[in-house]
Design a protein around this motif. Structure first.
Motif, PDB file in Angstrom:
ATOM      1  N   ASN B   2       0.860  -1.176   0.000  1.00 33.63           N
ATOM      2  CA  ASN B   2       0.000   0.000   0.000  1.00 33.63           C
ATOM      3  C   ASN B   2       0.897   1.226   0.000  1.00 33.63           C
ATOM      4  OD1 ASN B   2      -1.590   2.174   0.759  1.00 33.63           O
ATOM      5  ND2 ASN B   2      -1.822   1.458   2.871  1.00 33.63           N
ATOM      6  N   PHE B   3       0.971   1.916  -1.137  1.00 35.39           N
ATOM      7  CA  PHE B   3       1.819   3.097  -1.226  1.00 35.39           C
ATOM      8  C   PHE B   3       0.917   4.326  -1.331  1.00 35.39           C
ATOM      9  CE2 PHE B   3       5.552   5.254  -3.640  1.00 35.39           C
ATOM     10  CZ  PHE B   3       5.991   5.815  -2.444  1.00 35.39           C
ATOM     11  N   GLY B   4       0.129   4.508  -0.291  1.00 37.09           N
ATOM     12  CA  GLY B   4      -0.765   5.662  -0.265  1.00 37.09           C
ATOM     13  C   GLY B   4      -0.883   6.155   1.158  1.00 37.09           C
ATOM     14  N   PHE B   5      -1.495   7.300   1.322  1.00 37.22           N
ATOM     15  CA  PHE B   5      -1.650   7.868   2.657  1.00 37.22           C
ATOM     16  C   PHE B   5      -2.967   7.416   3.279  1.00 37.22           C
ATOM     17  CE2 PHE B   5       1.329  10.789   0.581  1.00 37.22           C
ATOM     18  CZ  PHE B   5       2.342  10.785   1.536  1.00 37.22           C
ATOM     19  N   THR B   6      -2.973   7.361   4.610  1.00 42.10           N
ATOM     20  CA  THR B   6      -4.201   7.005   5.313  1.00 42.10           C
ATOM     21  C   THR B   6      -5.114   8.231   5.365  1.00 42.10           C
ATOM     22  OG1 THR B   6      -3.298   7.710   7.425  1.00 42.10           O
ATOM     23  CG2 THR B   6      -2.948   5.405   6.813  1.00 42.10           C
ATOM     24  N   ILE B  69       7.369   9.956   7.401  1.00 32.59           N
ATOM     25  CA  ILE B  69       6.477  10.119   6.247  1.00 32.59           C
ATOM     26  C   ILE B  69       5.419  11.182   6.565  1.00 32.59           C
ATOM     27  CG2 ILE B  69       5.031   8.120   6.909  1.00 32.59           C
ATOM     28  CD1 ILE B  69       5.798   9.233   3.311  1.00 32.59           C
ATOM     29  N   TYR B 287       8.593  10.166  -1.148  1.00 38.99           N
ATOM     30  CA  TYR B 287       7.721   9.461  -0.204  1.00 38.99           C
ATOM     31  C   TYR B 287       8.371   8.131   0.201  1.00 38.99           C
ATOM     32  CZ  TYR B 287       3.834  12.678  -1.328  1.00 38.99           C
ATOM     33  OH  TYR B 287       3.037  13.782  -1.493  1.00 38.99           O
TER      34      TYR B 287
END
Lengths: 386, 367
Positions: B2-6, B69, B287
């Protein structure tokens, strides 16, 4: 944010690796029947059309599993999973989305079983980037269309059995995108004349095709008459994620590094030359950018968020790398780098000299860099259309 | 994978963006930077109370206990409007204490850094373009209960607004960081191209530092802190470059020449598309590098060198073309895009330019 895989995903990766270890002999040990056996085995595994729905013979494979499969196949430098690249990439998905039941039954299994190879009849002599202006004419006459016109730069035309063909069925339209119809045409239809074109690398990958009174049954129309543009655009949207490509390009970077390590420039090791070192690092940065861009977009897809043409970003990187990496090898090796296969001083039997002349396959096919820039500028940045 | 932000991270991003747009717009940046040593106690207290200064400080020390991050995301957003607040310096000082401080020093310093009560900065190298332990030339001579520092720190970010300075020195026992109260030294504000990044030099003439204010570091610690610095700077580059692109795209949509918006001409729109490709790409690389600090530190050197190596050249090009595409108006002091060009030049040598980072990529890649 995390880069871990679930136990199920890891198990799938292991399964692919085990399969490759058992079924992918070294090149020298491959017999004449290797490819046929390979294709049958990956088909049996359900890895051909892996993402396709089960009802059509696919495996309903998820996005991450698809990525893992592509990554491992690229890492092992395995042959393709089917002989019809275009059939698997967009013809099949196009037929599943727009095709009739009869078309699905007739065409899909043959694509999955590598029985039929497809080519793509889009470009014409006067209409390449401006694809929607195509003129190849199809006139409805009872239960068939009569096709007249010309296509060109058609990759694989000489050995494909079928072509997905964009034709104009109406010239009387206000918007050129209307009036286009997509036909599925057997290449052995009477009136089709294929003339291969030699490219600058001396290869004959593509051809021009002349259509003279070619009869195409109406049942072979894909989608409605006049809907051809919509069918094409959504078929092209079925592009593969770039993950497999990235693995391939990291592999190519490794071979470039190995070449650098055994090459001298001006009597000194090339690996000490700051320009050489920097160039290799720039390649690595671009490939890594493709990787992490790709993973960000993949995450968006998994979350069901819409992608807005971001894939054009990686296509632009891919295009510049395709040109620059081979050219770097040719420049690095001086006059030896110019020699082709068989040359006394050829580098890796002329591999780089040859590939450095084949970049347009990737760079021009599927949308030129300037078209990708238009897409980014207009669809993402919201700049006015040309 | 998962290479995304929460959602929480996206909320943090929104919060920072909203606050900075309202509380620190360009008019405020210009007001602050018109003075010597630009700083605002009021803004500093506000962002401290929002918790941004203690993001990477563990909860036990009064921080929020998030990761790099999250910090990268905040720096990206605060840099959009070229805020001159020393958030980056404060973060690096915290990272240095976390890495090099003993329990007592951590307990002493970190809560005050997280609350903003202490304003600190970190200065590592004493050469303008050399990132190596040999480039630490400030000398520490052992004395009773501590050392005496002698030399000069020529490049100290945010030295004027800080009240504590963490300075790298070389003593007989090796490298160390010394925490110096600003009143102990003479700080000279150096005139520099980017007024939103105030920089000072410090002369240390036999300055006594007690042992409790010294943190020994290894060359690896030094390199780690420099890599953290590069992550922080590159995060700011993402935000500032993204704004340059938006500003220039917007101008290209409005500016009419030859009867059309200039953004309709491919000479303009293609350059803007290339800027997008670059920002998007070094954003992804950044990132990943920021994630590496907490979750895969072994990969940090390569990851940040890929990101900063890419960003250093790309942002300078974006700064130049941002001004260039605006035409003569972009060249005026009144128009904001020129400030971004200056920021791009400031960012380039900070913690390593592209030559340094790309050569390191080659070395790490076995070349």
């Amino acid at each position: 944010m995390d880069f871990e895989y679930t136990p199920e995903e890891q198990a799938f990766r292991e399964e692919v690796r085990t399969f490759l270890a058992e079924n992918l002999p070294r090149k020298a040990e491959r017999g004449t029947d290797f490819l046929a056996t390979w294709l049958a085995k990956v088909r049996e595994k359900g890895w051909v059309g892996f993402s396709w729905p089960k009802e059509f013979g696919g495996s309903d494979g998820g996005l991450i599993e698809q990525t893992i499969l592509r990554e491992e196949m690229a890492l092992a430098k395995a042959p393709p999973l089917g002989t019809s690249f275009m059939g698997l990439a967009w013809v099949g998905p196009g037929i599943m989305q727009y095709g009739t039941e009869a078309q699905k039954k007739k065409f899909i299994p043959d694509i999955l079983d590598s029985k039929v190879t497809w080519c793509t009849g889009y470009s014409e002599p006067n209409h390449g980037s401006d694809l929607a202006s195509i003129q190849c004419k199809a006139v409805r006459e009872g239960d068939h269309y009569l096709v007249n016109g010309q296509k060109t730069w058609t990759t694989g035309a000489a050995f494909s059995q079928w072509i997905i063909l964009l034709t104009r069925t109406s010239f009387d339209v206000e918007v050129k995108h209307n009036g286009i119809t997509c036909l599925l045409v057997a290449m052995d239809s009477p009136g089709i004349d294929v003339r291969p074109i030699e490219n600058m690398a001396g290869d004959r990958h593509f051809a021009e095709i002349f259509f003279t009174d070619v009869k195409v049954p109406v049942e072979n129309r894909l989608g409605e008459e006049g809907d051809g543009w919509k069918v094409t655009v959504s078929a092209l949207a079925n592009e593969r994620s770039s993950i497999g490509e990235v693995t391939q390009m990291f592999g190519k970077l490794d071979t470039l590094k190995a070449l650098v390590k055994r090459t001298n420039r001006q009597g000194k090791p090339a690996s000490k030359d700051p320009k050489v070192r920097r160039t290799l690092a720039v390649f690595e940065a671009k490939i890594a950018a493709m990787k992490y861009n790709g993973l960000r977009y993949l995450t968006k897809q998994i979350r069901g968020e819409p992608l807005t043409s971001e894939t054009s970003v990686n296509k632009l990187h891919r295009a510049s790398l395709e040109i620059e990496m081979d050219d770097f090898a040719v420049e690095l090796t001086g006059q030896s780098g110019l020699q082709l296969k068989g040359g006394s001083d050829a580098v890796e039997n002329g591999r780089w000299a040859k590939s450095s002349l084949n970049w347009p396959n990737v760079v021009i096919g599927g949308g030129t860099p300037n078209i990708q820039r238009n897409i980014i500028a207009e669809r993402i940045l919201g700049l006015p259309k040309d | 994978m998962n290479f995304g932000f929460t959602q929480e991270q996206e909320m943090l991003r929104d919060q920072v963006r909203r606050f900075m747009t309202e509380a620190c717009p360009m008019s405020t940046v210009r007001e602050l930077t018109a003075k010597d040593a630009p700083f605002s106690e009021k803004l500093w207290d506000q962002i401290a109370s929002l918790g941004w200064l203690g993001l990477i400080v563990p909860e036990q020390y009064g921080g929020i206990g998030l990761k790099w991050i999250d910090l990268a995301l905040v720096l990206e957003e605060t840099a959009r409007g070229l805020s001159p607040l020393p958030i980056l310096s404060q973060a690096l000082a915290s990272a240095a204490v976390l890495r090099a401080g003993n329990d007592e020093q951590r307990a002493n310093w970190l809560p005050a850094l997280a609350s903003g009560e202490v304003r600190a900065t970190l200065a590592l190298y004493d050469e303008p373009n050399w990132f190596d332990a040999q480039a630490v030339t400030l000398t520490g001579i052992p004395v009773d209960d501590g050392i005496e520092l002698h030399g000069r720190k020529p490049f100290v970010a945010d030295a004027m607004s800080s009240n504590q300075l963490l300075l790298a020195y070389l003593g007989p026992a090796g490298l160390g960081l010394a925490a110096i109260g600003k009143s102990q030294v003479k700080v000279t504000e150096e005139p520099s191209m980017d007024v939103t990044k105030p920089t000072g030099s410090i002369i240390l003439d036999h300055v006594q530092v007690s042992a409790d204010r010294l943190m020994p570091i290894s060359p690896e610690d030094l390199a780690y802190l420099a890599d953290c610095g590069a992550v922080a700077v590159t995060a700011e580059m993402v935000g500032a470059a993204d704004t340059t692109l938006t500003m220039t795209s917007n101008y290209a949509k409005e500016r009419i020449q030859f009867g059309k918006p200039i953004g309709q001409y491919q000479g303009v729109k293609h350059r803007l598309a290339d800027m997008f490709v670059d920002v998007e790409s070094f954003r992804s690389l950044l990132y990943y590098a920021a994630w590496c600090i907490d979750d895969a530190v072994g990969e940090l050197p390569r990851a940040i060198s890929l990101a900063k190596g890419y960003a250093s050249d790309a942002f300078v090009r974006i700064g130049i073309d941002g001004v260039g595409l605006h035409g003569a108006i972009g060249f005026t002091a009144e128009y904001d895009v020129q400030l971004y060009l200056k920021r791009s030049k400031w960012s380039r040598p900070m913690y390593g330019d592209s030559d340094y980072h790309l050569d390191r990529v080659a070395t790490l890649g076995g070349i």
